[in-house]
Design a protein around this motif. Structure first.
Motif, PDB file in Angstrom:
ATOM      1  N   THR A 114      30.557  -0.632 -84.224  1.00 27.29           N
ATOM      2  CA  THR A 114      29.258  -1.323 -84.120  1.00 27.29           C
ATOM      3  C   THR A 114      28.218  -0.835 -85.126  1.00 27.29           C
ATOM      4  OG1 THR A 114      28.498   0.256 -82.448  1.00 27.29           O
ATOM      5  CG2 THR A 114      29.500  -1.782 -81.645  1.00 27.29           C
ATOM      6  N   ASP A 115      28.410   0.360 -85.684  1.00 26.62           N
ATOM      7  CA  ASP A 115      27.337   0.930 -86.510  1.00 26.62           C
ATOM      8  C   ASP A 115      27.009   0.071 -87.732  1.00 26.62           C
ATOM      9  OD1 ASP A 115      25.498   3.254 -86.579  1.00 26.62           O
ATOM     10  OD2 ASP A 115      26.359   3.502 -88.582  1.00 26.62           O
ATOM     11  N   ALA A 116      28.052  -0.328 -88.476  1.00 35.04           N
ATOM     12  CA  ALA A 116      27.787  -1.133 -89.677  1.00 35.04           C
ATOM     13  C   ALA A 116      27.147  -2.481 -89.324  1.00 35.04           C
ATOM     14  CB  ALA A 116      29.059  -1.310 -90.501  1.00 35.04           C
ATOM     15  N   PRO A 117      27.702  -3.233 -88.351  1.00 39.33           N
ATOM     16  CA  PRO A 117      27.037  -4.501 -88.005  1.00 39.33           C
ATOM     17  C   PRO A 117      25.566  -4.314 -87.627  1.00 39.33           C
ATOM     18  CG  PRO A 117      29.198  -4.431 -87.023  1.00 39.33           C
ATOM     19  CD  PRO A 117      28.970  -3.073 -87.642  1.00 39.33           C
ATOM     20  N   MET A 118      25.264  -3.223 -86.893  1.00 37.99           N
ATOM     21  CA  MET A 118      23.870  -3.000 -86.493  1.00 37.99           C
ATOM     22  C   MET A 118      23.006  -2.536 -87.660  1.00 37.99           C
ATOM     23  SD  MET A 118      24.548  -1.340 -82.762  1.00 37.99           S
ATOM     24  CE  MET A 118      22.904  -0.686 -82.543  1.00 37.99           C
ATOM     25  N   GLN A 119      23.542  -1.594 -88.427  1.00 35.28           N
ATOM     26  CA  GLN A 119      22.752  -1.027 -89.518  1.00 35.28           C
ATOM     27  C   GLN A 119      22.657  -1.958 -90.722  1.00 35.28           C
ATOM     28  OE1 GLN A 119      21.038   1.865 -89.687  1.00 35.28           O
ATOM     29  NE2 GLN A 119      21.506   2.110 -87.522  1.00 35.28           N
ATOM     30  N   ILE A 120      23.769  -2.619 -91.028  1.00 32.74           N
ATOM     31  CA  ILE A 120      23.817  -3.382 -92.280  1.00 32.74           C
ATOM     32  C   ILE A 120      23.491  -4.857 -92.039  1.00 32.74           C
ATOM     33  CG2 ILE A 120      25.199  -3.823 -94.356  1.00 32.74           C
ATOM     34  CD1 ILE A 120      24.856  -0.801 -93.626  1.00 32.74           C
ATOM     35  N   LEU A 121      24.106  -5.434 -91.001  1.00 39.03           N
ATOM     36  CA  LEU A 121      23.854  -6.862 -90.738  1.00 39.03           C
ATOM     37  C   LEU A 121      22.686  -7.068 -89.778  1.00 39.03           C
ATOM     38  CD1 LEU A 121      27.498  -8.255 -90.312  1.00 39.03           C
ATOM     39  CD2 LEU A 121      26.120  -8.109 -92.387  1.00 39.03           C
ATOM     40  N   LYS A 122      22.113  -5.964 -89.275  1.00 36.67           N
ATOM     41  CA  LYS A 122      20.983  -6.023 -88.339  1.00 36.67           C
ATOM     42  C   LYS A 122      21.298  -6.812 -87.065  1.00 36.67           C
ATOM     43  CE  LYS A 122      18.540  -3.812 -91.342  1.00 36.67           C
ATOM     44  NZ  LYS A 122      18.664  -2.378 -91.215  1.00 36.67           N
ATOM     45  N   MET A 123      22.566  -6.725 -86.635  1.00 36.48           N
ATOM     46  CA  MET A 123      22.923  -7.327 -85.354  1.00 36.48           C
ATOM     47  C   MET A 123      22.244  -6.541 -84.236  1.00 36.48           C
ATOM     48  SD  MET A 123      26.925  -8.176 -84.914  1.00 36.48           S
ATOM     49  CE  MET A 123      27.806  -9.182 -86.052  1.00 36.48           C
ATOM     50  N   THR A 124      22.001  -7.209 -83.095  1.00 38.25           N
ATOM     51  CA  THR A 124      21.495  -6.450 -81.955  1.00 38.25           C
ATOM     52  C   THR A 124      22.646  -5.635 -81.377  1.00 38.25           C
ATOM     53  OG1 THR A 124      22.065  -8.123 -80.345  1.00 38.25           O
ATOM     54  CG2 THR A 124      19.897  -8.322 -81.377  1.00 38.25           C
ATOM     55  N   LYS A 125      22.274  -4.625 -80.606  1.00 38.16           N
ATOM     56  CA  LYS A 125      23.282  -3.752 -80.021  1.00 38.16           C
ATOM     57  C   LYS A 125      24.254  -4.571 -79.163  1.00 38.16           C
ATOM     58  CE  LYS A 125      23.731   0.567 -77.553  1.00 38.16           C
ATOM     59  NZ  LYS A 125      23.092   1.639 -76.810  1.00 38.16           N
ATOM     60  N   GLU A 126      23.677  -5.515 -78.401  1.00 34.18           N
ATOM     61  CA  GLU A 126      24.494  -6.310 -77.505  1.00 34.18           C
ATOM     62  C   GLU A 126      25.505  -7.162 -78.266  1.00 34.18           C
ATOM     63  OE1 GLU A 126      22.191  -8.787 -74.930  1.00 34.18           O
ATOM     64  OE2 GLU A 126      23.941  -9.228 -73.697  1.00 34.18           O
ATOM     65  N   GLU A 127      25.019  -7.849 -79.290  1.00 36.12           N
ATOM     66  CA  GLU A 127      25.902  -8.676 -80.132  1.00 36.12           C
ATOM     67  C   GLU A 127      27.023  -7.840 -80.707  1.00 36.12           C
ATOM     68  OE1 GLU A 127      24.090 -11.840 -83.090  1.00 36.12           O
ATOM     69  OE2 GLU A 127      22.697 -10.185 -82.782  1.00 36.12           O
ATOM     70  N   ALA A 128      26.618  -6.700 -81.289  1.00 37.50           N
ATOM     71  CA  ALA A 128      27.598  -5.850 -81.964  1.00 37.50           C
ATOM     72  C   ALA A 128      28.637  -5.331 -80.982  1.00 37.50           C
ATOM     73  CB  ALA A 128      26.891  -4.692 -82.669  1.00 37.50           C
ATOM     74  N   GLN A 129      28.163  -4.959 -79.791  1.00 36.98           N
ATOM     75  CA  GLN A 129      29.101  -4.417 -78.810  1.00 36.98           C
ATOM     76  C   GLN A 129      30.033  -5.488 -78.266  1.00 36.98           C
ATOM     77  OE1 GLN A 129      27.210  -1.997 -75.846  1.00 36.98           O
ATOM     78  NE2 GLN A 129      27.047  -0.279 -77.276  1.00 36.98           N
ATOM     79  N   ASN A 130      29.499  -6.679 -78.044  1.00 35.40           N
ATOM     80  CA  ASN A 130      30.359  -7.769 -77.575  1.00 35.40           C
ATOM     81  C   ASN A 130      31.474  -8.029 -78.564  1.00 35.40           C
ATOM     82  OD1 ASN A 130      28.957  -8.111 -75.249  1.00 35.40           O
ATOM     83  ND2 ASN A 130      27.680  -9.795 -76.003  1.00 35.40           N
ATOM     84  N   LYS A 131      31.075  -8.060 -79.842  1.00 36.55           N
ATOM     85  CA  LYS A 131      32.057  -8.304 -80.888  1.00 36.55           C
ATOM     86  C   LYS A 131      33.074  -7.158 -80.928  1.00 36.55           C
ATOM     87  CE  LYS A 131      32.988 -10.060 -85.220  1.00 36.55           C
ATOM     88  NZ  LYS A 131      32.614 -11.012 -86.236  1.00 36.55           N
ATOM     89  N   ALA A 132      32.580  -5.929 -80.786  1.00 32.47           N
ATOM     90  CA  ALA A 132      33.461  -4.762 -80.846  1.00 32.47           C
ATOM     91  C   ALA A 132      34.476  -4.795 -79.703  1.00 32.47           C
ATOM     92  CB  ALA A 132      32.645  -3.479 -80.809  1.00 32.47           C
ATOM     93  N   TYR A 133      33.995  -5.119 -78.492  1.00 29.44           N
ATOM     94  CA  TYR A 133      34.917  -5.165 -77.352  1.00 29.44           C
ATOM     95  C   TYR A 133      35.982  -6.241 -77.549  1.00 29.44           C
ATOM     96  CZ  TYR A 133      32.283  -1.799 -74.587  1.00 29.44           C
ATOM     97  OH  TYR A 133      31.714  -0.649 -74.136  1.00 29.44           O
ATOM     98  N   GLU A 134      35.534  -7.359 -78.111  1.00 33.61           N
ATOM     99  CA  GLU A 134      36.449  -8.455 -78.393  1.00 33.61           C
ATOM    100  C   GLU A 134      37.546  -7.980 -79.359  1.00 33.61           C
ATOM    101  OE1 GLU A 134      35.521 -12.322 -80.795  1.00 33.61           O
ATOM    102  OE2 GLU A 134      34.108 -12.152 -79.123  1.00 33.61           O
ATOM    103  N   LEU A 135      37.112  -7.306 -80.419  1.00 35.04           N
ATOM    104  CA  LEU A 135      38.074  -6.818 -81.415  1.00 35.04           C
ATOM    105  C   LEU A 135      38.995  -5.755 -80.829  1.00 35.04           C
ATOM    106  CD1 LEU A 135      35.731  -6.639 -84.533  1.00 35.04           C
ATOM    107  CD2 LEU A 135      37.792  -8.038 -84.331  1.00 35.04           C
ATOM    108  N   LEU A 136      38.417  -4.872 -80.003  1.00 38.34           N
ATOM    109  CA  LEU A 136      39.232  -3.816 -79.387  1.00 38.34           C
ATOM    110  C   LEU A 136      40.298  -4.425 -78.484  1.00 38.34           C
ATOM    111  CD1 LEU A 136      36.613  -1.029 -78.615  1.00 38.34           C
ATOM    112  CD2 LEU A 136      38.581  -0.885 -80.146  1.00 38.34           C
ATOM    113  N   GLU A 137      39.928  -5.496 -77.819  1.00 37.70           N
ATOM    114  CA  GLU A 137      40.895  -6.143 -76.945  1.00 37.70           C
ATOM    115  C   GLU A 137      42.038  -6.727 -77.771  1.00 37.70           C
ATOM    116  OE1 GLU A 137      39.073  -8.649 -73.925  1.00 37.70           O
ATOM    117  OE2 GLU A 137      41.025  -9.610 -73.678  1.00 37.70           O
ATOM    118  N   LYS A 138      41.644  -7.322 -78.892  1.00 41.85           N
ATOM    119  CA  LYS A 138      42.623  -7.888 -79.799  1.00 41.85           C
ATOM    120  C   LYS A 138      43.568  -6.802 -80.332  1.00 41.85           C
ATOM    121  CE  LYS A 138      41.852 -10.793 -83.650  1.00 41.85           C
ATOM    122  NZ  LYS A 138      40.842 -11.552 -84.378  1.00 41.85           N
TER     123      LYS A 138
END
Lengths: 214, 253
Positions: B111-135
């Motif tokens: 989540t760090d790069a999406p939050m720091q670089i793409l300025k995603m919110t923590k929630e967005e970044a974490q949702n995406k991360a969990y999705e990827l981890l599941e994959k």
């Protein structure tokens, strides 16, 4: 017992002076050490070579002599001396910054190149890479050598007595010769020991706190 | 539309030419495998395409954006910093040795790069991360630290970390060379699944059967040059170059 009570007040005042030297040195020598570390790592020879020379002088000559030079040299140059305490701080800061710089340099250079590359391909800027990825890992790695230097500094503050700063050891020596007793010196030794015990405890605590990753 | 267009790329280190007139096109949804002996310039090429190394001459275009160009006079010029950053985010790279950030948890690594670089919110970044981890079959490792992971798990986290920025193309630099055969299969399965989803990928690999199974196109490099490229089946069964035949002799695919 009376004797102990009599010497305790000046000894604690001396301890306060020693602690001031200790904290002010850390406060200025750590940031200066970082600048020196970067200067030393610079690819520009006109920066890295003089920085290395400065470090060699600071590490290659006695701190005792450096204290004297910082305090007495102005007398020969501008005809007067400056505040003893300030002179002591300057000498300690430029000496310790040279040592700290080497610790910082070792820490920074020990981080694998892959960390920089991974950060770069993820789009981290240079400063974000340094502060978010590199620094936290450096801090963990340099804690043991920094603990060493910090404990040495506690004891080195006693050197300030050579330019007549009334720190703990000077107070103890004075009391000792006045009373023909070694007790003040032993008390001073105990105080240094307690201070370093506290310093060590802080470092252990910091290391434990950063123990969550390897 | 080609995602990657590299034309006539040259690179030398200390007078040793490691890339000689290398051109590579990668189309959207395509999986390209780069094979060849060690020291043939495969990894160097990937590193050039990811801006880890600057080329001496040639041109590279990513998703229609020019990263570097060489004019008629032979002057090689990179795009400005902002453009390079934009291009950087279009490409992801998975390293042989993972290079996860050891001080961040698995979740924070992703989540760090999406939050720091793409300025995603923590929630967005974490949702995406969990999705990827599941994959990646790693949902239970979100709070683990990299030192607690096996090599295969670490490599899957690093793939998730790269995917979190939604790159247009993902590069793999010998992603299984640090892993044992069992873990290798694990990573190759992940890459295969990504190929099914039409992820554009360029994989430098020594896994010949994998290259044959998964890659649409195979590029064979030797001595800093592309010797032959073509459909995987053609390269493996009927290569025109003697050098490839010689190289493939050592593999039973």
């Amino acid at each position: 017992m009376d004797f102990l009570q009599k010497i305790m007040k000046p000894m604690l005042e001396g301890t306060a002076v020693s602690l001031e030297i200790f904290f002010l040195t850390l406060l200025f020598a750590i940031p200066l050490g970082m600048i020196v570390a970067f200067g030393r790592m610079s690819k520009n020879k006109f920066i890295s070579k003089p920085v290395r020379a400065y470090q060699l002088i600071m590490r290659g000559t006695p701190l005792l002599l450096q204290l004297m030079i910082v305090f007495y040299a102005p007398y020969y140059i501008v005809g007067r001396t400056f505040d003893r305490f300030a002179s002591a701080i300057i000498a300690f800061v430029i000496n310790y910054a040279a040592y700290f710089a080497e610790i910082f340099r070792a820490g920074i250079e020990s981080i694998p190149q892959g960390q920089y590359e991974a950060a770069k391909v993820l789009g981290y800027s240079k400063s974000k890479t340094f502060f978010r990825i590199i620094v936290p890992q450096v801090v963990k790695r340099i804690l043991p050598p920094m603990g060493n230097e910090t404990m040495t500094l506690v004891k080195d503050t006693a050197l300030a007595q050579t330019i007549a700063v009334m720190e703990l050891f000077r107070v103890a020596t004075n009391a000792s010769s006045r009373a023909f007793s070694t007790i003040p010196l032993l008390v001073a030794g105990l105080i240094y020991f307690i201070l370093n015990y506290l310093v060590e405890k802080c470092y252990i605590k910091a290391e434990k706190k950063l123990d969550y990753y390897k | 539309m080609p995602v990657i267009e590299a034309k006539s790329v040259y690179k030398s280190f200390d007078g040793v030419t490691v890339l000689k007139d290398v051109s590579l096109n990668v189309n959207e949804g395509e999986v390209v495998a780069i094979i060849g002996p060690s020291g043939s310039g495969k990894s160097t090429l990937l590193r050039c395409l990811n801006q880890l190394i600057n080329i001496d001459s040639g041109s590279i275009t990513v998703c229609g954006m020019s990263m570097v160009n060489t004019d008629e006079k032979g002057i090689c010029k990179y795009a400005d910093k902002a453009a390079l950053h934009k291009i950087q985010l279009k490409t992801g790279l998975v390293f042989q040795n993972f290079h996860l950030f050891p001080h961040y948890s698995v979740l924070k690594n992703i989540t760090d790069a999406p939050m720091q670089i793409l300025k995603m919110t923590k929630e967005e970044a974490q949702n995406k991360a969990y999705e990827l981890l599941e994959k990646m079959n790693l949902s239970d490792k979100a709070n683990a630290y990299p030192y607690q992971l096996s090599g295969g798990q670490a490599q899957r986290v690093s793939i998730a970390r790269a995917l979190a920025l939604s790159p247009a193309v993902l590069f793999f630099d010998e992603p299984t060379s640090a892993l044992d055969p069992e873990l290798t299969v694990e990573i190759l399965r992940v890459i295969k699944n990504l190929a099914k989803e039409k992820m554009t990928m360029v994989v430098v690999t020594h896994e010949m059967s994998f290259a044959r199974d998964v890659a649409d196109r195979v590029v064979f490099m030797d001595n800093g040059a592309v010797i032959e490229e073509g459909a995987a089946e053609k390269i493996f069964t009927n290569p025109s170059s003697e050098r490839i035949k010689q190289f493939l002799q050592h593999f039973s695919v």
